[in-house]
Design a protein around this motif. Structure first.
Motif, PDB file in Angstrom:
ATOM      1  N   VAL A  63       2.915  19.290   7.267  1.00 39.75           N
ATOM      2  CA  VAL A  63       1.495  19.285   8.061  1.00 39.75           C
ATOM      3  C   VAL A  63       0.240  18.909   7.123  1.00 39.75           C
ATOM      4  O   VAL A  63      -0.479  18.259   7.232  1.00 39.75           O
ATOM      5  N   ILE A  64       0.373  19.956   6.259  1.00 37.60           N
ATOM      6  CA  ILE A  64      -0.720  20.007   5.027  1.00 37.60           C
ATOM      7  C   ILE A  64      -0.616  18.825   4.132  1.00 37.60           C
ATOM      8  O   ILE A  64      -1.791  18.222   3.953  1.00 37.60           O
ATOM      9  N   PHE A  65       0.512  18.268   3.894  1.00 41.05           N
ATOM     10  CA  PHE A  65       0.583  17.038   3.202  1.00 41.05           C
ATOM     11  C   PHE A  65       0.121  15.670   3.984  1.00 41.05           C
ATOM     12  O   PHE A  65      -0.697  14.831   3.551  1.00 41.05           O
ATOM     13  N   ILE A  66       0.228  15.680   5.349  1.00 39.70           N
ATOM     14  CA  ILE A  66      -0.257  14.717   6.301  1.00 39.70           C
ATOM     15  C   ILE A  66      -1.595  14.867   6.182  1.00 39.70           C
ATOM     16  O   ILE A  66      -2.380  13.948   6.291  1.00 39.70           O
ATOM     17  N   GLY A  67      -2.222  15.993   6.477  1.00 38.72           N
ATOM     18  CA  GLY A  67      -3.496  16.157   6.600  1.00 38.72           C
ATOM     19  C   GLY A  67      -4.389  15.691   5.241  1.00 38.72           C
ATOM     20  O   GLY A  67      -5.490  15.003   5.223  1.00 38.72           O
ATOM     21  N   ILE A  68      -3.747  16.127   4.078  1.00 39.63           N
ATOM     22  CA  ILE A  68      -4.228  15.674   2.750  1.00 39.63           C
ATOM     23  C   ILE A  68      -4.377  13.918   2.818  1.00 39.63           C
ATOM     24  O   ILE A  68      -5.133  13.428   2.207  1.00 39.63           O
ATOM     25  N   SER A  69      -3.185  13.549   3.132  1.00 37.98           N
ATOM     26  CA  SER A  69      -3.036  11.860   3.258  1.00 37.98           C
ATOM     27  C   SER A  69      -4.178  11.379   4.145  1.00 37.98           C
ATOM     28  O   SER A  69      -4.696  10.240   3.694  1.00 37.98           O
ATOM     29  N   TYR A  87      -7.021  12.346   4.806  1.00 36.46           N
ATOM     30  CA  TYR A  87      -8.323  12.692   4.247  1.00 36.46           C
ATOM     31  C   TYR A  87      -8.401  11.509   3.120  1.00 36.46           C
ATOM     32  O   TYR A  87      -9.640  10.853   3.258  1.00 36.46           O
ATOM     33  N   ASN A  88      -7.643  11.489   2.567  1.00 41.85           N
ATOM     34  CA  ASN A  88      -7.524  10.363   1.414  1.00 41.85           C
ATOM     35  C   ASN A  88      -7.672   8.909   1.966  1.00 41.85           C
ATOM     36  O   ASN A  88      -8.597   8.193   1.524  1.00 41.85           O
ATOM     37  N   PHE A 107       0.863  -1.187   0.008  1.00 45.97           N
ATOM     38  CA  PHE A 107       0.055  -0.035  -0.044  1.00 45.97           C
ATOM     39  C   PHE A 107       0.742   1.504  -0.041  1.00 45.97           C
ATOM     40  O   PHE A 107       0.790   2.190  -0.847  1.00 45.97           O
ATOM     41  N   LEU A 108       1.844   1.165   0.954  1.00 44.67           N
ATOM     42  CA  LEU A 108       2.848   2.420   0.877  1.00 44.67           C
ATOM     43  C   LEU A 108       3.651   2.429  -0.238  1.00 44.67           C
ATOM     44  O   LEU A 108       4.029   3.584  -0.647  1.00 44.67           O
ATOM     45  N   ALA A 109       4.015   1.498  -1.087  1.00 41.92           N
ATOM     46  CA  ALA A 109       4.965   1.327  -2.132  1.00 41.92           C
ATOM     47  C   ALA A 109       4.130   2.021  -3.286  1.00 41.92           C
ATOM     48  O   ALA A 109       4.590   2.697  -4.147  1.00 41.92           O
ATOM     49  N   GLN A 110       2.835   1.740  -3.365  1.00 41.97           N
ATOM     50  CA  GLN A 110       2.096   2.369  -4.450  1.00 41.97           C
ATOM     51  C   GLN A 110       1.655   3.901  -4.063  1.00 41.97           C
ATOM     52  O   GLN A 110       0.929   4.537  -4.676  1.00 41.97           O
ATOM     53  N   PHE A 111       2.070   4.368  -2.692  1.00 44.61           N
ATOM     54  CA  PHE A 111       2.022   5.705  -2.445  1.00 44.61           C
ATOM     55  C   PHE A 111       0.100   5.776  -2.314  1.00 44.61           C
ATOM     56  O   PHE A 111      -0.510   6.517  -2.884  1.00 44.61           O
ATOM     57  N   GLY A 112      -0.363   4.828  -1.386  1.00 43.74           N
ATOM     58  CA  GLY A 112      -1.946   4.632  -1.276  1.00 43.74           C
ATOM     59  C   GLY A 112      -2.680   5.774  -0.802  1.00 43.74           C
ATOM     60  O   GLY A 112      -3.608   6.045  -0.709  1.00 43.74           O
ATOM     61  N   PHE A 113      -1.937   7.215  -0.296  1.00 41.52           N
ATOM     62  CA  PHE A 113      -2.550   8.117   0.036  1.00 41.52           C
ATOM     63  C   PHE A 113      -2.553   9.099  -0.873  1.00 41.52           C
ATOM     64  O   PHE A 113      -3.269  10.262  -0.432  1.00 41.52           O
ATOM     65  N   LEU A 153       0.746   7.994   9.700  1.00 42.30           N
ATOM     66  CA  LEU A 153       0.758   9.228   9.524  1.00 42.30           C
ATOM     67  C   LEU A 153       0.864   9.978  11.070  1.00 42.30           C
ATOM     68  O   LEU A 153       1.566  10.997  11.122  1.00 42.30           O
ATOM     69  N   THR A 154       0.241   9.427  12.093  1.00 40.56           N
ATOM     70  CA  THR A 154       0.292  10.268  13.452  1.00 40.56           C
ATOM     71  C   THR A 154       1.674   9.907  13.924  1.00 40.56           C
ATOM     72  O   THR A 154       2.129  10.981  14.396  1.00 40.56           O
ATOM     73  N   VAL A 155       2.466   8.796  13.586  1.00 40.15           N
ATOM     74  CA  VAL A 155       3.922   9.038  14.373  1.00 40.15           C
ATOM     75  C   VAL A 155       4.510  10.027  13.402  1.00 40.15           C
ATOM     76  O   VAL A 155       5.336  10.570  14.109  1.00 40.15           O
TER      77      VAL A 155
END
Length: 167
Positions: A80-86, A88-89, A8-14, A33-35
């Protein structure tokens, strides 16, 4: 299970909210994402004192620690913005799998941004903004996080089509 998360992470699932994920994948992605957010915020809290500097006739024009602090702040805010978007997705994928409206996926990222803004603003305008305002925003954030974790991380998917009785 770790293999599924690695794929999932390799496909960049977010990167998109299209698709469906199961509860285990959502928990693993939410934890990741939290860590990541906790690590980035801890670093910011350690370097934040260098952002405040007095300009005196004896001080140099450029303080390299302050400059490095603001460069980190730039990358931190983008992170932080990127983590928030990820988040959400990822949550939208899980909400879709649960048969719930995907707009609810924005509760936690929006709550985190409101909480951060309240914590930043309150000390600067404490005569106009009570500390209880910040406590209230934090309570709403905790409620959103608890609901999201319970609903998306542990509940089974709802049946999207009616189940026909077997004869």
């Amino acid at each position: 299970m770790q293999k599924r998360l690695a794929e999932f992470l390799a496909q960049f699932g977010f990167r998109t909210d299209a698709g469906l994920v199961d509860a285990w994948t959502w928990r693993a992605g939410f934890g990741f994402l939290t860590v990541l957010l906790i690590i980035l915020t801890t670093i910011w809290r350690l370097v934040e004192p260098y952002a405040y500097r007095e300009l005196t006739p004896q001080s140099s024009l450029i303080d390299w620690r302050t400059l490095a602090t603001f460069v980190y702040l730039l990358f931190y805010s983008l992170g932080v913005i990127f983590i928030g978007i990820s988040l959400y997705n990822l949550s939208a994928k899980r909400l879709r799998a649960r048969g719930l409206p995907t707009g609810l996926a924005g509760l936690v990222p929006l709550g985190v941004l409101f909480s951060g803004a309240a914590h930043w603003l309150q000390p600067r305008v404490s005569e106009n903004l009570s500390h209880w305002y910040v406590v209230g925003v934090d309570a709403l954030l905790v409620g959103a996080v608890v609901w999201t974790v319970l609903e998306l991380g542990f509940r089974e998917p709802r049946a999207l089509t009616p189940v026909e009785p077997r004869v």
